[in-house]
Design a protein around this motif. Structure first.
Motif, PDB file in Angstrom:
ATOM      1  N   ARG A   1       0.954  -1.148  -0.181  1.00  0.00           N
ATOM      2  CA  ARG A   1       0.071  -0.087   0.015  1.00  0.00           C
ATOM      3  C   ARG A   1       0.787   0.981   0.037  1.00  0.00           C
ATOM      4  N   GLY A   2       1.919   1.332   0.859  1.00  0.00           N
ATOM      5  CA  GLY A   2       2.749   2.354   0.675  1.00  0.00           C
ATOM      6  C   GLY A   2       3.469   2.520  -0.578  1.00  0.00           C
ATOM      7  N   MET A   3       3.903   1.476  -1.217  1.00  0.00           N
ATOM      8  CA  MET A   3       4.476   1.513  -2.230  1.00  0.00           C
ATOM      9  C   MET A   3       3.654   1.934  -3.383  1.00  0.00           C
ATOM     10  N   LEU A   4       2.277   1.631  -3.481  1.00  0.00           N
ATOM     11  CA  LEU A   4       1.348   1.956  -4.424  1.00  0.00           C
ATOM     12  C   LEU A   4       1.245   3.845  -4.176  1.00  0.00           C
ATOM     13  N   THR A   5       1.100   4.246  -3.101  1.00  0.00           N
ATOM     14  CA  THR A   5       0.771   5.585  -2.602  1.00  0.00           C
ATOM     15  C   THR A   5       2.052   6.290  -3.449  1.00  0.00           C
ATOM     16  N   GLU A   6       3.263   5.877  -3.308  1.00  0.00           N
ATOM     17  CA  GLU A   6       4.321   6.504  -3.710  1.00  0.00           C
ATOM     18  C   GLU A   6       4.022   6.439  -5.362  1.00  0.00           C
ATOM     19  N   ALA A   7       3.745   5.409  -5.740  1.00  0.00           N
ATOM     20  CA  ALA A   7       3.813   5.296  -7.331  1.00  0.00           C
ATOM     21  C   ALA A   7       2.667   6.348  -7.622  1.00  0.00           C
ATOM     22  N   GLU A   8       1.600   6.445  -7.107  1.00  0.00           N
ATOM     23  CA  GLU A   8       0.588   7.299  -7.593  1.00  0.00           C
ATOM     24  C   GLU A   8       1.188   8.883  -7.215  1.00  0.00           C
ATOM     25  N   TRP A   9       1.866   9.025  -6.315  1.00  0.00           N
ATOM     26  CA  TRP A   9       2.419  10.694  -6.279  1.00  0.00           C
ATOM     27  C   TRP A   9       3.496  10.943  -7.406  1.00  0.00           C
ATOM     28  N   ARG A  10       4.123   9.777  -7.578  1.00  0.00           N
ATOM     29  CA  ARG A  10       5.081   9.955  -8.856  1.00  0.00           C
ATOM     30  C   ARG A  10       4.461  10.277 -10.208  1.00  0.00           C
ATOM     31  N   MET A  11       3.459   9.360 -10.405  1.00  0.00           N
ATOM     32  CA  MET A  11       2.757   9.556 -11.804  1.00  0.00           C
ATOM     33  C   MET A  11       1.768  10.909 -11.852  1.00  0.00           C
TER      34      MET A  11
ATOM     35  N   GLU B   1      16.107  10.473  -7.940  1.00  0.00           N
ATOM     36  CA  GLU B   1      14.859  10.498  -7.645  1.00  0.00           C
ATOM     37  C   GLU B   1      14.038  11.684  -8.254  1.00  0.00           C
ATOM     38  N   MET B   2      14.974  13.124  -7.920  1.00  0.00           N
ATOM     39  CA  MET B   2      14.536  14.377  -8.461  1.00  0.00           C
ATOM     40  C   MET B   2      14.410  14.251  -9.935  1.00  0.00           C
ATOM     41  N   ARG B   3      15.238  13.545 -10.602  1.00  0.00           N
ATOM     42  CA  ARG B   3      15.303  13.531 -12.156  1.00  0.00           C
ATOM     43  C   ARG B   3      14.059  12.814 -12.665  1.00  0.00           C
ATOM     44  N   VAL B   4      13.661  11.717 -11.640  1.00  0.00           N
ATOM     45  CA  VAL B   4      12.476  10.944 -12.406  1.00  0.00           C
ATOM     46  C   VAL B   4      11.083  11.487 -11.824  1.00  0.00           C
ATOM     47  N   GLY B   5      11.321  12.379 -11.059  1.00  0.00           N
ATOM     48  CA  GLY B   5       9.737  13.033 -10.356  1.00  0.00           C
ATOM     49  C   GLY B   5       9.370  12.076  -9.062  1.00  0.00           C
ATOM     50  N   LYS B   6      10.260  11.579  -8.454  1.00  0.00           N
ATOM     51  CA  LYS B   6       9.806  10.789  -7.247  1.00  0.00           C
ATOM     52  C   LYS B   6       9.834  11.341  -6.282  1.00  0.00           C
ATOM     53  N   PRO B   7       8.645  11.406  -5.328  1.00  0.00           N
ATOM     54  CA  PRO B   7       8.927  12.257  -4.075  1.00  0.00           C
ATOM     55  C   PRO B   7       9.946  11.650  -3.065  1.00  0.00           C
ATOM     56  N   ASN B   8      10.561  12.257  -2.285  1.00  0.00           N
ATOM     57  CA  ASN B   8      11.851  12.152  -1.542  1.00  0.00           C
ATOM     58  C   ASN B   8      11.823  12.614  -0.216  1.00  0.00           C
ATOM     59  N   SER B   9      12.143  12.563   0.895  1.00  0.00           N
ATOM     60  CA  SER B   9      12.033  13.343   2.066  1.00  0.00           C
ATOM     61  C   SER B   9      12.786  14.467   1.890  1.00  0.00           C
ATOM     62  N   VAL B  10      14.043  14.732   1.100  1.00  0.00           N
ATOM     63  CA  VAL B  10      14.887  15.832   0.987  1.00  0.00           C
ATOM     64  C   VAL B  10      13.771  16.785   0.148  1.00  0.00           C
ATOM     65  N   VAL B  11      13.167  16.370  -1.166  1.00  0.00           N
ATOM     66  CA  VAL B  11      12.351  17.005  -1.639  1.00  0.00           C
ATOM     67  C   VAL B  11      11.177  17.840  -0.956  1.00  0.00           C
TER      68      VAL B  11
ATOM     69  N   GLU C   1       2.898  13.556   6.129  1.00  0.00           N
ATOM     70  CA  GLU C   1       2.306  12.888   5.052  1.00  0.00           C
ATOM     71  C   GLU C   1       3.251  12.119   4.075  1.00  0.00           C
ATOM     72  N   TYR C   2       4.403  12.340   3.852  1.00  0.00           N
ATOM     73  CA  TYR C   2       5.258  11.623   3.291  1.00  0.00           C
ATOM     74  C   TYR C   2       5.628  10.255   3.929  1.00  0.00           C
ATOM     75  N   MET C   3       5.879  10.351   5.160  1.00  0.00           N
ATOM     76  CA  MET C   3       6.459   9.224   6.104  1.00  0.00           C
ATOM     77  C   MET C   3       5.114   8.107   6.160  1.00  0.00           C
ATOM     78  N   SER C   4       3.865   8.692   6.000  1.00  0.00           N
ATOM     79  CA  SER C   4       2.877   7.942   6.352  1.00  0.00           C
ATOM     80  C   SER C   4       2.930   6.485   5.054  1.00  0.00           C
ATOM     81  N   ALA C   5       3.380   6.767   4.080  1.00  0.00           N
ATOM     82  CA  ALA C   5       3.708   5.765   3.045  1.00  0.00           C
ATOM     83  C   ALA C   5       5.184   5.394   2.875  1.00  0.00           C
TER      84      ALA C   5
END
Length: 710
Positions: A532-542, A611-621, A552-556
C-alpha cells in the motif's frame, strides 16, 4: 630491592627473594614466554640485581647474566615489542648492576648503545603537552633512581598507594621517598600473591575487558556467554561504585562504558565526562608515547549514544575523530593499527559489518598485538584457533544456505522477472550482516528470501509496472488466501504474488511450530502495508505530486521501505518466544518504525538527485519544497542536513531501545531492529550500494572467499 624499615641490609619482602631463587628457568631467565623478548630480559636483569642486592644466589646471578649476554641483541632491536620506557628502565638497571660490581658479558659498544638510546629517550620531545612529559617521567621513574626528584612523582600516587598500579615503580618510590602508602600497597600484594607479584595490579578489569573485546572481535563471544556475563557483571559493579581501577584509566573506562552499554547495562555517560575535552589525552602519557589505542577506545565509546542531548559523548566523538585522522596523516603508526583506525572511521558503530570485521581481525591477529604499558600483553593463541575453526564452519553453512536461496529463486521463477534486481548473493549478504551467528539459519534464509521479494516488488512499483499491475498486486495481497477471487492481470504479477504468498506461508508454518501459535495474519498484514505504501508513492510519482509535509510523506514511505515483511518474519525465527502482546506493543511498533525510518531517510539522502530527475517524491524534496513546490539549491542543501539530523535522532533512539534492560520485547528481537538500521546504513552509504561492485566483493569475502592467514 625494598629494605626492611630500620634494617637496610635485610629485605622487606624476603618471600620475593625466595621466589626468585626458586623460579629461575633452565636457560637462566625469569619469566614465561615461548621466545626471548624485552619483557623477559628486563625481568631477568631485575631479578639478578635483586639477588646481588641481598648477597644471595651467586649461581643464579651468573646464569642470569649469561642469559642476558646471549640475548642482548634483542635489547637493541627496535622492531620488537617494548614496554613503555624500556630504554630508560633497562639502562637504569644496568647502571645499578654496574655500581654493584656486576659485569654483563657483552661488548662495551653494546652497553654504550643502550645508554645512548636512554639519552635519546630522555631528550626527545614526545607528543602531547608539558603535562604529558611529566606523566611520562613519573611513569619511568624507576629507571631514574635516586637522582630523580621524587616530589614530582608522588602526585601520581593512586588511592591504593601505588604509582600507576605498577609494583616496580611503587617499589622505587618506597626506596627513594620512604613513602608509607607505597609500602602498604606492596605489603598488600605480597600478602595476596606471596613472592610472585604481577607486573600490573590491579589490572583485572582491563585484562578481562580486553578478553571480552577480543572474543567479540574474533566472532566467538557466543561460545563464552556465561563467562562474559560474569565479567560484565563484575565490571558493572565496579562502575557503579566509581572504582579507581576503571575510572582512573582512559582505555579501561572507555572500553567498560562501551561494552556495558552495548550489553544492556543501565549506565549514564557521566563517568565519561572526564574525557570530554581533548586536553585529557594531550596531557596524558598516552599522547607522549603516541599510544593510539586509548584514543580509539574513546572514539568507539562516543558512538554508544542514546540521545541528541548527550553532549559528553558528542564532544568525545568530535575531538577523538579529529586526532585519529591526524594520526593517519602522519604515517607513523603500524599497518594493522592503520587498518583498524580506517575501518573504525569509515564504518561507525551504526554501519559495521560484523562478519567482515571478524574475518579481518582473524587474518590480522597476532599473539603479541595487545600491549599493556608496562609489559607486552600477549593474546591467547588458542583464540585464533577457535576463531579460524568457527569462521570456516560458519562459512560452510553460509554457502549451503546461499545454494538453498538460489534454488528457491528458480523454483518460484523469480529469475524470469527481467525487470527486477534478482540478486541472491546480495540479498543473502543482507541477511548475514544482522544474523551472522550460525545457529540462526531459519531467520537468515527468511530474511534473504524476503529481501529478494521486496526488492522485486519495489522494482515493479518503481516504474516497471503499469498502474493496473500495481493495483492488482496490492489487491491480491490484501485478499491473501482469497486471491483467486481477483485473479492476475499479468504473468509477472502472478509470479510475484505466488512467490510472496507461498514463501510467507512456508515461513509461517515454521514459525507456528516455534511460537506455538499462528502468525500468518500478522505476516500477511505486514505485506499489505508495504505494498500500500509503494502504491501511494507510485501514484504520487505518476501525478507529480509532492506531499505537503514530512508526516504525509512518511505515512507511506515508512512502509514502502519494506522492512515490515523482512524484520518481523525473521524475529519469529530467532529461537525465543515472541508473544502476541510483545508484537502488538508500542515498543515493538516503535522499533520497526525507527529501523524503517533510518533506512528510508538514508536511501532518500543518497538518492535525491536521481529521484528528482524521475519525479519521485523524496524526504529531501519534501523538506526543501516546504509545501510550496518551489526549491532552490540552498533549500535542497538545508533539507539534506535536516534529513541527516533526523537520521541521527532515529539511530540514537533505536540504539537506546535495542540495548536497554527490562523491555517488553525480547532483547534479541530488539537488536534485530537495530541491526536492520545498520544494514541500511551500510548498504546506502552511497547511491545504489545494493548492486555495486563493492557490495559484490564484500559479500564474496564473507560467504565465499577463504581466510587469508598471515
Amino acid at each position: 630491592m625494598v629494605p626492611l624499615r630500620g634494617f637496610p641490609h635485610a629485605p622487606c619482602y624476603p618471600q620475593c627473594v625466595q621466589w626468585i631463587l626458586d623460579n629461575q628457568q633452565p636457560d637462566g631467565s625469569w619469566g614465561q614466554s615461548a621466545q626471548v623478548n624485552k619483557d623477559i630480559l628486563l625481568s631477568t636483569l631485575a631479578c639478578v640485581v635483586a639477588l646481588k642486592r641481598w648477597n644471595t644466589g651467586p649461581n643464579h646471578i651468573r646464569r642470569g647474566l649469561r642469559f642476558i649476554g646471549r640475548n642482548f641483541s634483542v635489547v637493541m632491536d627496535g622492531q620488537s615489542v617494548s614496554p613503555v620506557g624500556f630504554n630508560i628502565t633497562f639502562s637504569g638497571l644496568l647502571k645499578l648492576a654496574s655500581e654493584m660490581g656486576l659485569e654483563i658479558p657483552v661488548i662495551k659498544t653494546d652497553i654504550d648503545g643502550i645508554f645512548y638510546l636512554r639519552e635519546i629517550e630522555l631528550a626527545r620531545d614526545g607528543g602531547g603537552t608539558v603535562a604529558a612529559r611529566k606523566a611520562f617521567m613519573a611513569y619511568v621513574s624507576e629507571g631514574l633512581g635516586r637522582r630523580h626528584d621524587w616530589n614530582l612523582v608522588m602526585p601520581y600516587q593512586r588511592n591504593n598507594g601505588s604509582l600507576f598500579n605498577s609494583p616496580s615503580t611503587t617499589a622505587a618510590a618506597a626506596i627513594y621517598s620512604c613513602n608509607d602508602r607505597a609500602l602498604d600497597y606492596l605489603g598488600s600484594l605480597t600478602s595476596k600473591f606471596g613472592g610472585s607479584v604481577p607486573v600490573i595490579y590491579p589490572d583485572n578489569v582491563y585484562s578481562q575487558l580486553c578478553m571480552v573485546n577480543t572474543l567479540e572481535k574474533m566472532g566467538i563471544s557466543s561460545d563464552f556467554a556465561s563467562e562474559i556475563q560474569d565479567i560484565l557483571d563484575m565490571t558493572y559493579s565496579c562502575w557503579m561504585q566509581n572504582e579507581e581501577e576503571i575510572m582512573s584509566d582512559m582505555a579501561t573506562c572507555a572500553k567498560a562504558f562501551r561494552l556495558l552499554r552495548m550489553n544492556g547495562y543501565d549506565i549514564t555517560s557521566d563517568g565519561m565526562g572526564q574525557f570530554a575535552e581533548q586536553s585529557c589525552y594531550d596531557d596524558s602519557i598516552h599522547a607522549y608515547v603516541n599510544d593510539i589505542q586509548p584514543l580509539l577506545e574513546l572514539y568507539r565509546s562516543s558512538q554508544v549514544r542514546f540521545s541528541e542531548d548527550d553532549l559528553i559523548l558528542e564532544k568525545i566523538g568530535s575531538w577523538s575523530a579529529k586526532l585519529l585522522k591526524q594520526q593517519l596523516s602522519t604515517r607513523k603508526i603500524s599497518k594493522p593499527l592503520v587498518q583498524e583506525i580506517e575501518y573504525a572511521l569509515e564504518f561507525p558503530i551504526f554501519a559495521t559489518v560484523e562478519p567482515l570485521e571478524h574475518k579481518g581481525n582473524i587474518e590480522r591477529f597476532k599473539t603479541n598485538s595487545f600491549q599493556l604499558l608496562k609489559s607486552g600483553h600477549c593474546a591467547n593463541p588458542e583464540i585464533l584457533s577457535l576463531a579460524i575453526d568457527k569462521f570456516g564452519s560458519t562459512q560452510s553453512i553460509f554457502q549451503q544456505e546461499l545454494q538453498e536461496v538460489n534454488r528457491w529463486v528458480k523454483e518460484h521463477r523469480l529469475d524470469e522477472l527481467k525487470f527486477a534486481r534478482i540478486l541472491p548473493l546480495h540479498a543473502y549478504f543482507c541477511a548475514v550482516v544482522p544474523l551472522f551467528p550460525p545457529e540462526l539459519s531459519a531467520a537468515r534464509v527468511a530474511w534473504s528470501q524476503n529481501a529478494v521479494l521486496t526488492t522485486a516488488v519495489d522494482d515493479l512499483f518503481d516504474g516497471e509496472g503499469s498502474m493496473e499491475e500495481l493495483r492488482n498486486l496490492v489487491e491480491v495481497i490484501e485478499k491473501w488466501d482469497n486471491h483467486a477471487e481477483v485473479g492476475f492481470v499479468s504473468e509477472r504479477v502472478e509470479i510475484l504474488f505466488k512467490a510472496v504468498y507461498n514463501t510467507t506461508r512456508g515461513i509461517g508454518a515454521v514459525t507456528a511450530q516455534l511460537q506455538n501459535r499462528s502468525v500468518m495474519d500478522h505476516l500477511a498484514e505486514l505485506w499489505a502495508m508495504a505494498v500500500r505504501g509503494m502504491l501511494t508513492e507510485a501514484e504520487w510519482r505518476m501525478s507529480k505530486y509532492i506531499p505537503a509535509t514530512m508526516e504525509e510523506y512518511m505515512s507511506a514511505a515508512e512502509y514502502s521501505f519494506a522492512y515490515g515483511p523482512i524484520i518481523p518474519a525473521s524475529a519469529y525465527l530467532l529461537g525465543e518466544p515472541l508473544p502476541e502482546e510483545a508484537v502488538r506493543s508500542e515498543e515493538y511498533t516503535r522499533l520497526l518504525q525507527l529501523a524503517s525510518t533510518v533506512g528510508r531517510l538514508i536511501n532518500d539522502a543518497v538518492g535525491v538527485e536521481r529521484e528528482m530527475r524521475v519525479g519521485k517524491p523524496n524526504s529531501v524534496v519534501v523538506q526543501a519544497a516546504g509545501g510550496c513546490g518551489a526549491m532552490s539549491l540552498a533549500a535542497v542543501e538545508a533539507a539534506k542536513e535536516e534529513v541527516r539530523r533526523a537520521i541521527r535522532a532515529a539511530r540514537w533512539e533505536l540504539q537506546r531501545l535495542a540495548f536497554r534492560d527490562g523491555a517488553v520485547v525480547p532483547r534479541r528481537c530488539r537488536e534485530l531492529s537495530w541491526h536492520g538500521g545498520k544494514v541500511a546504513s551500510f548498504f546506502y552509504r552511497e547511491e545504489d550500494a545494493y548492486t555495486n561492485e563493492t557490495m559484490w566483493t564484500m559479500a564474496n569475502a564473507v560467504i565465499v572467499d577463504p581466510l587469508q592467514l598471515q
